[in-house]
Scaffold this motif. Structure first.
Motif, PDB file in Angstrom:
ATOM      1  N   TYR A   1      -9.888  56.462 -18.740  1.00 12.15           N
ATOM      2  CA  TYR A   1      -9.468  55.853 -20.000  1.00 12.15           C
ATOM      3  C   TYR A   1      -7.946  55.787 -20.083  1.00 12.15           C
ATOM      4  N   TYR A   2      -7.493  54.819 -20.901  1.00  8.96           N
ATOM      5  CA  TYR A   2      -6.074  54.685 -21.229  1.00  8.96           C
ATOM      6  C   TYR A   2      -5.862  54.877 -22.719  1.00  8.96           C
ATOM      7  N   ARG A   3      -4.693  55.403 -23.057  1.00  8.82           N
ATOM      8  CA  ARG A   3      -4.166  55.257 -24.410  1.00  8.82           C
ATOM      9  C   ARG A   3      -3.124  54.137 -24.361  1.00  8.82           C
ATOM     10  N   VAL A   4      -2.939  53.470 -25.475  1.00  8.58           N
ATOM     11  CA  VAL A   4      -2.013  52.344 -25.544  1.00  8.58           C
ATOM     12  C   VAL A   4      -0.674  52.843 -26.082  1.00  8.58           C
ATOM     13  N   LEU A   5       0.340  52.802 -25.259  1.00  4.86           N
ATOM     14  CA  LEU A   5       1.681  53.216 -25.684  1.00  4.86           C
ATOM     15  C   LEU A   5       2.421  52.074 -26.369  1.00  4.86           C
ATOM     16  N   THR A   6       2.243  50.872 -25.852  1.00  2.07           N
ATOM     17  CA  THR A   6       2.883  49.688 -26.428  1.00  2.07           C
ATOM     18  C   THR A   6       1.832  48.602 -26.589  1.00  2.07           C
ATOM     19  N   PRO A   7       1.457  48.243 -27.813  1.00  2.00           N
ATOM     20  CA  PRO A   7       0.502  47.150 -28.013  1.00  2.00           C
ATOM     21  C   PRO A   7       1.094  45.817 -27.546  1.00  2.00           C
ATOM     22  N   GLY A   8       0.218  44.844 -27.357  1.00  5.48           N
ATOM     23  CA  GLY A   8       0.669  43.533 -26.917  1.00  5.48           C
ATOM     24  C   GLY A   8      -0.510  42.683 -26.513  1.00  5.48           C
ATOM     25  N   THR A   9      -0.347  41.892 -25.467  1.00  2.57           N
ATOM     26  CA  THR A   9      -1.433  41.059 -24.965  1.00  2.57           C
ATOM     27  C   THR A   9      -1.528  41.208 -23.455  1.00  2.57           C
ATOM     28  N   LEU A  10      -2.739  41.002 -22.955  1.00  2.00           N
ATOM     29  CA  LEU A  10      -2.956  40.971 -21.510  1.00  2.00           C
ATOM     30  C   LEU A  10      -4.091  40.008 -21.215  1.00  2.00           C
ATOM     31  N   GLN A  11      -4.228  39.657 -19.936  1.00  2.00           N
ATOM     32  CA  GLN A  11      -5.287  38.743 -19.528  1.00  2.00           C
ATOM     33  C   GLN A  11      -5.543  38.910 -18.036  1.00  2.00           C
ATOM     34  N   ALA A  12      -6.688  38.424 -17.597  1.00  3.00           N
ATOM     35  CA  ALA A  12      -7.002  38.447 -16.178  1.00  3.00           C
ATOM     36  C   ALA A  12      -5.899  37.749 -15.402  1.00  3.00           C
ATOM     37  N   GLY A  13      -5.542  38.347 -14.268  1.00  3.39           N
ATOM     38  CA  GLY A  13      -4.448  37.821 -13.456  1.00  3.39           C
ATOM     39  C   GLY A  13      -3.153  38.579 -13.617  1.00  3.39           C
ATOM     40  N   ASP A  14      -3.027  39.360 -14.701  1.00  4.24           N
ATOM     41  CA  ASP A  14      -1.835  40.190 -14.872  1.00  4.24           C
ATOM     42  C   ASP A  14      -1.787  41.259 -13.779  1.00  4.24           C
ATOM     43  N   ARG A  15      -0.581  41.631 -13.402  1.00  2.00           N
ATOM     44  CA  ARG A  15      -0.398  42.639 -12.362  1.00  2.00           C
ATOM     45  C   ARG A  15      -0.151  44.020 -12.961  1.00  2.00           C
ATOM     46  N   PHE A  16      -0.774  45.017 -12.365  1.00  2.00           N
ATOM     47  CA  PHE A  16      -0.482  46.401 -12.718  1.00  2.00           C
ATOM     48  C   PHE A  16       0.852  46.801 -12.098  1.00  2.00           C
ATOM     49  N   LYS A  17       1.705  47.384 -12.927  1.00  2.00           N
ATOM     50  CA  LYS A  17       2.987  47.881 -12.443  1.00  2.00           C
ATOM     51  C   LYS A  17       3.142  49.322 -12.902  1.00  2.00           C
ATOM     52  N   LEU A  18       3.098  50.240 -11.958  1.00  2.00           N
ATOM     53  CA  LEU A  18       3.261  51.654 -12.293  1.00  2.00           C
ATOM     54  C   LEU A  18       4.730  51.927 -12.567  1.00  2.00           C
ATOM     55  N   ILE A  19       5.031  52.333 -13.791  1.00  2.00           N
ATOM     56  CA  ILE A  19       6.432  52.535 -14.160  1.00  2.00           C
ATOM     57  C   ILE A  19       6.808  54.005 -14.307  1.00  2.00           C
ATOM     58  N   ASP A  20       5.805  54.882 -14.354  1.00  2.00           N
ATOM     59  CA  ASP A  20       6.117  56.319 -14.403  1.00  2.00           C
ATOM     60  C   ASP A  20       4.897  57.101 -13.935  1.00  2.00           C
ATOM     61  N   ARG A  21       5.171  58.163 -13.186  1.00  2.00           N
ATOM     62  CA  ARG A  21       4.124  59.083 -12.719  1.00  2.00           C
ATOM     63  C   ARG A  21       4.614  60.509 -12.958  1.00  2.00           C
ATOM     64  N   PRO A  22       4.402  61.028 -14.177  1.00  2.00           N
ATOM     65  CA  PRO A  22       4.934  62.352 -14.505  1.00  2.00           C
ATOM     66  C   PRO A  22       4.205  63.511 -13.838  1.00  2.00           C
ATOM     67  N   HIS A  23       2.962  63.270 -13.378  1.00  2.00           N
ATOM     68  CA  HIS A  23       2.174  64.381 -12.818  1.00  2.00           C
ATOM     69  C   HIS A  23       1.555  63.974 -11.478  1.00  2.00           C
ATOM     70  N   PRO A  24       2.376  63.791 -10.456  1.00  2.00           N
ATOM     71  CA  PRO A  24       1.860  63.331  -9.162  1.00  2.00           C
ATOM     72  C   PRO A  24       0.906  64.308  -8.491  1.00  2.00           C
ATOM     73  N   ASP A  25       0.929  65.585  -8.911  1.00  2.00           N
ATOM     74  CA  ASP A  25       0.032  66.578  -8.330  1.00  2.00           C
ATOM     75  C   ASP A  25      -1.364  66.561  -8.962  1.00  2.00           C
ATOM     76  N   TRP A  26      -1.574  65.659  -9.930  1.00  2.00           N
ATOM     77  CA  TRP A  26      -2.852  65.639 -10.630  1.00  2.00           C
ATOM     78  C   TRP A  26      -3.523  64.263 -10.564  1.00  2.00           C
ATOM     79  N   PRO A  27      -3.897  63.822  -9.338  1.00  2.00           N
ATOM     80  CA  PRO A  27      -4.733  62.624  -9.261  1.00  2.00           C
ATOM     81  C   PRO A  27      -6.058  62.892  -9.966  1.00  2.00           C
ATOM     82  N   LEU A  28      -6.700  61.854 -10.411  1.00  2.00           N
ATOM     83  CA  LEU A  28      -7.963  62.041 -11.137  1.00  2.00           C
ATOM     84  C   LEU A  28      -9.031  62.686 -10.270  1.00  2.00           C
ATOM     85  N   THR A  29      -8.977  62.494  -8.960  1.00  2.00           N
ATOM     86  CA  THR A  29      -9.936  63.178  -8.090  1.00  2.00           C
ATOM     87  C   THR A  29      -9.813  64.695  -8.226  1.00  2.00           C
TER      88      THR A  29
END
Length: 236
Positions: free
Chosen positions: A152-180
């Protein structure tokens, strides 16, 4: 800036809450694909509903992401028979992608997607509605054991999105905690005290997860999963 491989939002889905369970329990697990841009608020995609607000939806479960990468696994494990629905959207997801799974995503990751910013808030804890959905009495248990849960995600900044948009990772504060890793200690090694304490210290951990971890740490026991995993008995 955190460099990541190229991943595209392939499809978006929303659903309306309808009577679904053996006793008419409401669910919006049936999702329909969306075309064009959709508005995203702090509670998720406009038009998407939840049948059980106590356990689904809300700011910490605003948007559900389930990787399309997992569907071949389920097709192989449970070959298609009457009632199977091995197509994107079948797990009740809002977002479908290829190339981003639980091993690629960490707790707390922040993504820019369209004009929206999303933060990974928690892994999914599968429930009995998956049993009903796929006509498999232990489907929720299978999903839990496999680690192919989605997140799941929480929404930090509301807005709009659509199919075809690219995911851009802009911050990874906890690299030692992958969901696996989160899922391993949540379901497979659930009384690892050191890991539980470390998880409990993660910033912005949802209150329900804090409560779960505190229960395990204080009692040395794992909470019962029966109510979540077992389909309710039909009442007369």
């Amino acid at each position: 800036m955190v460099e990541r491989k190229f991943v595209t939002l392939d499809r978006l889905f929303i659903g309306r809450a309808i009577p679904y369970g053996p006793n008419g329990e409401l669910s919006a697990i049936h999702k329909a694909p969306l075309e064009g841009p959709v508005t995203v608020t702090s509670l998720g995609l406009t038009g998407d509903q939840q049948g059980d607000p106590r356990h689904h939806g809300g700011p910490d479960k605003a948007i559900h992401h389930y990787p399309a990468d997992h569907y071949p696994h389920w097709q192989q494990q449970l070959p298609d028979t009457h009632g199977k629905r091995w197509h994107c959207g079948a797990f009740g997801e809002n977002i479908s992608t290829v190339g981003l799974t639980e091993s690629d995503v960490c707790f707390g990751d922040i993504f820019a997607l369209g004009s929206v910013r999303l933060q990974v808030s928690q892994a999914r804890q599968p429930c009995w509605k998956l049993n009903h959905r796929f006509h498999e009495k232990d489907m929720a248990q299978r999903v839990q054991d496999s680690g192919r849960t989605g997140w799941y995600y929480r929404v930090l900044t509301p807005g709009t999105l659509q199919a075809g948009d690219r995911f851009k990772l802009i911050d990874r504060p906890h690299p030692d905690w992958p969901l696996t890793r989160i899922l391993h200690f949540l379901f497979l090694d659930p009384l690892n005290t050191e890991a539980l304490r470390a998880m409990h210290e993660l910033p912005r951990l949802p209150a329900s997860w804090q409560k779960l971890l505190e229960h395990r740490l204080n009692t040395g026991e794992v909470e019962s999963w029966d109510r979540r995993l077992r389909t309710p008995t039909k009442t007369v």
